[in-house]
Design an enzyme around this catalytic site. Structure first.
Site, mmCIF file in Angstrom:
data_model
loop_
_atom_site.group_PDB
_atom_site.id
_atom_site.type_symbol
_atom_site.label_atom_id
_atom_site.label_comp_id
_atom_site.label_asym_id
_atom_site.label_seq_id
_atom_site.Cartn_x
_atom_site.Cartn_y
_atom_site.Cartn_z
ATOM 1 N N ASN A 142 1.011 4.950 -3.001
ATOM 2 C CA ASN A 142 0.997 3.435 -2.601
ATOM 3 C C ASN A 142 0.955 3.616 -1.194
ATOM 4 O OD1 ASN A 142 1.658 0.866 -1.972
ATOM 5 N ND2 ASN A 142 3.565 0.774 -3.227
ATOM 6 N N ARG A 197 -2.351 2.582 -5.819
ATOM 7 C CA ARG A 197 -2.160 1.326 -5.855
ATOM 8 C C ARG A 197 -3.087 0.540 -4.879
ATOM 9 N NH1 ARG A 197 2.613 -2.451 -3.422
ATOM 10 N NH2 ARG A 197 1.957 -4.290 -4.376
ATOM 11 N N HIS A 236 1.418 -8.306 -7.675
ATOM 12 C CA HIS A 236 2.593 -7.832 -8.181
ATOM 13 C C HIS A 236 2.175 -7.789 -9.661
ATOM 14 C CE1 HIS A 236 5.548 -9.315 -4.878
ATOM 15 N NE2 HIS A 236 5.119 -8.000 -4.561
ATOM 16 N N ARG A 253 7.667 -12.899 4.892
ATOM 17 C CA ARG A 253 6.523 -13.814 4.776
ATOM 18 C C ARG A 253 6.960 -15.292 4.397
ATOM 19 N NH1 ARG A 253 3.712 -10.362 0.395
ATOM 20 N NH2 ARG A 253 4.204 -8.517 1.365
ATOM 21 N N GLU A 294 6.652 0.254 -11.264
ATOM 22 C CA GLU A 294 5.179 0.259 -10.903
ATOM 23 C C GLU A 294 4.503 1.499 -11.038
ATOM 24 O OE1 GLU A 294 6.438 -2.258 -7.687
ATOM 25 O OE2 GLU A 294 4.542 -3.427 -7.961
#
Ligand code: ADP
Length: 394
Positions: free
Chosen positions: A9, A89, A178, A239, A382
């Protein structure tokens, strides 16, 4: 010898990596190289009981991957034997890329073109792919897209109400992110409940540094909170989430801020950290306890937005069988879970206070026996989902 997949990732300043046995679900080794390009880089790897670290400067992604391989050596972990693929990813797949895909030069080219849609996220992933393909040229490398799960969102959820020609020309739609996590935890929730996925309506709350919600009916997402980019929706670590687009134009026109400056502010200096000074909820709670009003406001704004999305998705689904919390905040922060769902008894959601507050790393139910809706905490994984997606295509 069990098969393994190396999952990478790659972010702009860090590379996270995990060596996974997709058949057993075991994470053999887990590591991160952080602060790439800075004096204070650090790299660490956990392999069984062993943890090895390095803190010499790591100049770039090339050096980061070399540092990762060195750590495997230092820990005595045999990376090569059993390794069947490298999974990457990739945040944004754009309009056309959504299935896990074996990477070739043409795909790298397409991913480079997508940099315009995801300037903060895709370029580091492409860099990671280039470096890893050079370092491990004999293995298949597979791109797994964060947007994939939401590719077939209903049109009413995927479409922005803007000029159709402009939207079409510039591929503007709600993509959602996601997705690997939302898919994984919703499947795990069905397994946990021993119920067919196709029979369940679920509301999944992925609350990490990035945060997103999704409404899932019978295993198919019907809406999700992130949009063209991972900025839309919930308030996140750094964010803003939903914001009036007028703010962007106003800052550009009146405050004289450049487009890049505004984007960076909304991505990096907004959210819980922008308001409350901390990205980490453990530190945010400490500030609140010491009477910090800004931290309290940050928490209140975060919870307010979360409750709005829960309400919206309950309305979309009609009702929900399951609410699932996942990711760093969702799995660990009992106060967030309590405040997100308090007073929703008439909507069919009642937490069991004791179960909610009992810390655990396992999948667990935290709703009251009498609650019509089951509330679960399901740890996301993940990396395992990416590793398994790789096996499907190699
Ligand atoms: P990312 O989006 O970077 O993958 P994670 O899902 O790992 O993020 O979530 C990281 C966040 O989880 C941290 O910034 C912190 O806010 C939160 N977190 C982690 N552990 C705890 C804890 N024990 N209590 C409260 N919050 C936690």
């Amino acid at each position: 010898m069990a098969r393994t997949v190396l999952v990478l990732n790659s972010g702009s300043s860090s590379v996270k990596f995990q060596l996974v046995e997709p058949d057993t679900g075991r994470a053999v080794a887990n590591g991160i190289v952080e602060r790439i390009g800075e004096e204070s880089s650090s790299a660490s790897l956990t392999y069984g009981e062993r943890e090895v670290t390095r803190d010499d400067p790591v100049a770039d992604h090339d050096a980061a991957l070399r540092a990762a391989f060195d750590l495997f050596d230092a820990a005595g972990a045999d990376l090569g034997t059993g390794l069947v693929a490298v999974g990457h990813r990739v945040v944004h797949g754009g309009p056309d890329l959504y299935r896990p895909t074996v990477i070739d030069d043409a795909l790298v080219g397409k991913l480079e073109e997508l940099a315009t849609l995801a300037p903060l996220h895709n370029p580091p992933a492409v860099l990671g792919i280039r470096v890893a393909r050079k370092a491990l040229p004999d293995l298949p490398h597979v791109a797994v897209f964060d947007t994939a799960y939401f590719h077939d969102l209903p049109a009413a959820a995927a479409t922005y109400a803007i000029d159709r020609d402009i939207a079409e020309q510039w591929h503007i739609r709600r993509y959602g992110f996601h997705g690997t996590s939302h898919r994984y935890v919703s499947e795990q929730a069905a397994l946990f409940l021993d119920a067919p996925l196709s029979s369940l309506s679920q509301l999944v709350l992925h609350l990490g540094n990035g945060a997103s919600a999704s409404a899932i009916l019978g295993g198919r997402p019907v809406d999700t909170s992130m949009g063209l980019t991972p900025m839309e929706g919930l308030v996140m670590g750094t964010r803003s989430g939903d914001i009036d687009p007028g703010v962007f134009a106003y800052l550009w026109r009146t405050a004289g801020m450049a487009v890049d400056e505004i984007e960076t502010m909304l991505n990096k200096r907004a959210g819980v950290r922008g308001l409350g000074g901390e990205i980490d909820f453990r530190l945010l709670h400490q500030r609140i306890q010491s009477g910090d009003e800004q931290a309290q406001l940050a928490y209140d704004v975060y919870i307010h937005r979360l409750r709005k999305y829960i309400g919206a998705y309950l309305a979309l689904l009609g009702s929900t069988d399951v609410v699932v919390f996942t990711a760093g905040v969702g799995e660990n922060d009992a106060a967030v879970r309590r405040d997100a769902l308090s007073g929703m008894g008439r909507l069919g959601i009642e937490l069991d206070e004791h179960l909610n507050e009992s810390p655990s790393h396992a999948a667990r139910r935290i709703s009251a026996e009498t609650s019509p809706t089951t509330v679960l905490v399901i740890p996301t994984n993940e990396e395992l989902a990416i590793a398994r997606a790789c096996l499907d295509v190699i």
